[in-house]
Design an enzyme around this catalytic site. Sequence first.
Site, PDB file in Angstrom:
ATOM      1  N   ASP A 292       0.883  -1.153   0.000  1.00  0.00           N
ATOM      2  CA  ASP A 292       0.000   0.000   0.000  1.00  0.00           C
ATOM      3  C   ASP A 292       0.930   1.214   0.000  1.00  0.00           C
ATOM      4  OD1 ASP A 292      -2.496   1.319   0.255  1.00  0.00           O
ATOM      5  OD2 ASP A 292      -2.100   1.655   2.374  1.00  0.00           O
TER       6      ASP A 292
ATOM      7  N   ASP B 238      -0.852  -0.421   6.123  1.00  0.00           N
ATOM      8  CA  ASP B 238      -1.008   0.151   7.466  1.00  0.00           C
ATOM      9  C   ASP B 238      -2.394  -0.110   8.039  1.00  0.00           C
ATOM     10  OD1 ASP B 238      -2.571   1.807   5.991  1.00  0.00           O
ATOM     11  OD2 ASP B 238      -1.472   3.646   6.416  1.00  0.00           O
TER      12      ASP B 238
ATOM     13  N   ASP C 150      -7.236  -1.094   4.526  1.00  0.00           N
ATOM     14  CA  ASP C 150      -6.760  -2.280   3.807  1.00  0.00           C
ATOM     15  C   ASP C 150      -6.658  -3.551   4.652  1.00  0.00           C
ATOM     16  OD1 ASP C 150      -4.448  -1.678   5.154  1.00  0.00           O
ATOM     17  OD2 ASP C 150      -3.486  -0.752   3.413  1.00  0.00           O
TER      18      ASP C 150
HETATM   19  P1  ADP Z   1      -4.171   5.093  -0.075  1.00  0.00           P
HETATM   20  O1  ADP Z   1      -4.574   4.091  -1.082  1.00  0.00           O
HETATM   21  O2  ADP Z   1      -3.047   5.958  -0.573  1.00  0.00           O
HETATM   22  O3  ADP Z   1      -3.915   4.526   1.291  1.00  0.00           O
HETATM   23  P2  ADP Z   1      -6.912   5.999   0.587  1.00  0.00           P
HETATM   24  O4  ADP Z   1      -7.563   4.759   0.063  1.00  0.00           O
HETATM   25  O5  ADP Z   1      -6.992   6.246   2.051  1.00  0.00           O
HETATM   26  O6  ADP Z   1      -5.394   6.152   0.086  1.00  0.00           O
HETATM   27  O7  ADP Z   1      -7.546   7.264  -0.164  1.00  0.00           O
HETATM   28  C1  ADP Z   1      -7.479   7.369  -1.558  1.00  0.00           C
HETATM   29  C2  ADP Z   1      -7.735   8.774  -2.007  1.00  0.00           C
HETATM   30  O8  ADP Z   1      -9.032   9.190  -1.612  1.00  0.00           O
HETATM   31  C3  ADP Z   1      -6.801   9.809  -1.429  1.00  0.00           C
HETATM   32  O9  ADP Z   1      -5.601   9.918  -2.171  1.00  0.00           O
HETATM   33  C4  ADP Z   1      -7.636  11.065  -1.500  1.00  0.00           C
HETATM   34  O10 ADP Z   1      -7.548  11.630  -2.794  1.00  0.00           O
HETATM   35  C5  ADP Z   1      -9.044  10.560  -1.276  1.00  0.00           C
HETATM   36  N1  ADP Z   1      -9.454  10.706   0.137  1.00  0.00           N
HETATM   37  C6  ADP Z   1      -9.654   9.717   1.044  1.00  0.00           C
HETATM   38  N2  ADP Z   1     -10.015  10.190   2.236  1.00  0.00           N
HETATM   39  C7  ADP Z   1     -10.021  11.535   2.107  1.00  0.00           C
HETATM   40  C8  ADP Z   1     -10.296  12.634   3.003  1.00  0.00           C
HETATM   41  N3  ADP Z   1     -10.623  12.445   4.291  1.00  0.00           N
HETATM   42  N4  ADP Z   1     -10.215  13.880   2.508  1.00  0.00           N
HETATM   43  C9  ADP Z   1      -9.873  14.090   1.221  1.00  0.00           C
HETATM   44  N5  ADP Z   1      -9.602  13.149   0.348  1.00  0.00           N
HETATM   45  C10 ADP Z   1      -9.669  11.861   0.762  1.00  0.00           C
HETATM   46 MG    MG Z   2      -4.072   3.642   3.113  1.00  0.00          MG
END
Ligand code: ADP
Ligand code: MG
Length: 301
Positions: A9, A195, A199
């Site tokens: 991730d 983390d 996931d």
């Molecule tokens: P990753 O796969 O990098 O762990 P996440 O699945 O947590 O990321 O989130 C994917 C995307 O969704 C982020 O890159 C962001 O663009 C958007 N996103 C998620 N949560 C938020 C939030 N609380 N505020 C703004 N954007 C968010």
């Molecule tokens: Mg994440």
Amino acid sequence: NNVSIIVFDKTGTLTEGSFEVVEINGADDLLMLGAYGESMSNHPIAKSILRKYGQEIDQKRISDFKEIAGKGIEVKIDGKVYNLGNKSYIEGLGITVNNPSTVGTVVHIVCQGKYLGNIVVADKIKETTIEGIKHLKKYGIKNTVMLTGDRSEVAEDIAKKIGIDTVYSELLPQDKVIQVETLINQGAKLSFVGDGINDAPVLSRADIGIAMGALGSDAAIEAADVVLMDDDPAKISLAMRIAIKTLRIVKENIVFALAIKLVCLVLGALGIANMWIAIFADVGVMVIAVVNATRALRLKK
Ligand code: ADP
Ligand code: MG
């Protein structure tokens, strides 16, 4: 020991998972609206915007908070509906977004269907990530994969810098599970490193789930097989070395013990063995095997 694909991730695993605001494109109050909108979220992006804003949040102005995993947030501030999130989320609402040229994760902000602007946040690559990825190749890893919900520009940029083979970006949490399942179905033994923020299901689905212990959630630690207590991705190759060495010792012990017992059995059948040889074949072999096994405690730097 047999893992040949490692899937990572991105946020919090390969990167620090603590963002910093690098650009604000919009009116003066955009940062304030961003902070109010994100104030009830635990996402690292939310924390970075709140840190930048740095002022007290009046909780009474916020209501109807809803977080959409992998997309963003819908919330009411002063009774008006705001949407904050990535491009696909905002475009999915039928609103056109402006894309800043800066490389970074973009939080687009919309008020009652009207586009207000965006805040660009950026994450740092962990100090040990590049070295950690390089070492994996030495232990038989054929393919390193990065999964992320982030936009493809950011994902490609980071992958290039750290030497990841394959990148899948703009994934929702459920897409990550599907992606990992596709790889597992191709028959390779797979390890997933995450983390646990969104996931945990993938962690438990992988052959070996590796969780970040310090940053990771309790759900992640629960679902994982290996927990890296200091969140250092370079420790994955260490875990592989321990596994490879341990398995080698186990095989040595099995071959050694069976061989000695076989020899003593033959000697006994021929009438050459005595009681002392029998004791050696049983207890002696066991003690030698245990002493050999203690080598697993020592690992060269
Ligand atoms: P990753 O796969 O990098 O762990 P996440 O699945 O947590 O990321 O989130 C994917 C995307 O969704 C982020 O890159 C962001 O663009 C958007 N996103 C998620 N949560 C938020 C939030 N609380 N505020 C703004 N954007 C968010
Ligand atoms: Mg994440």
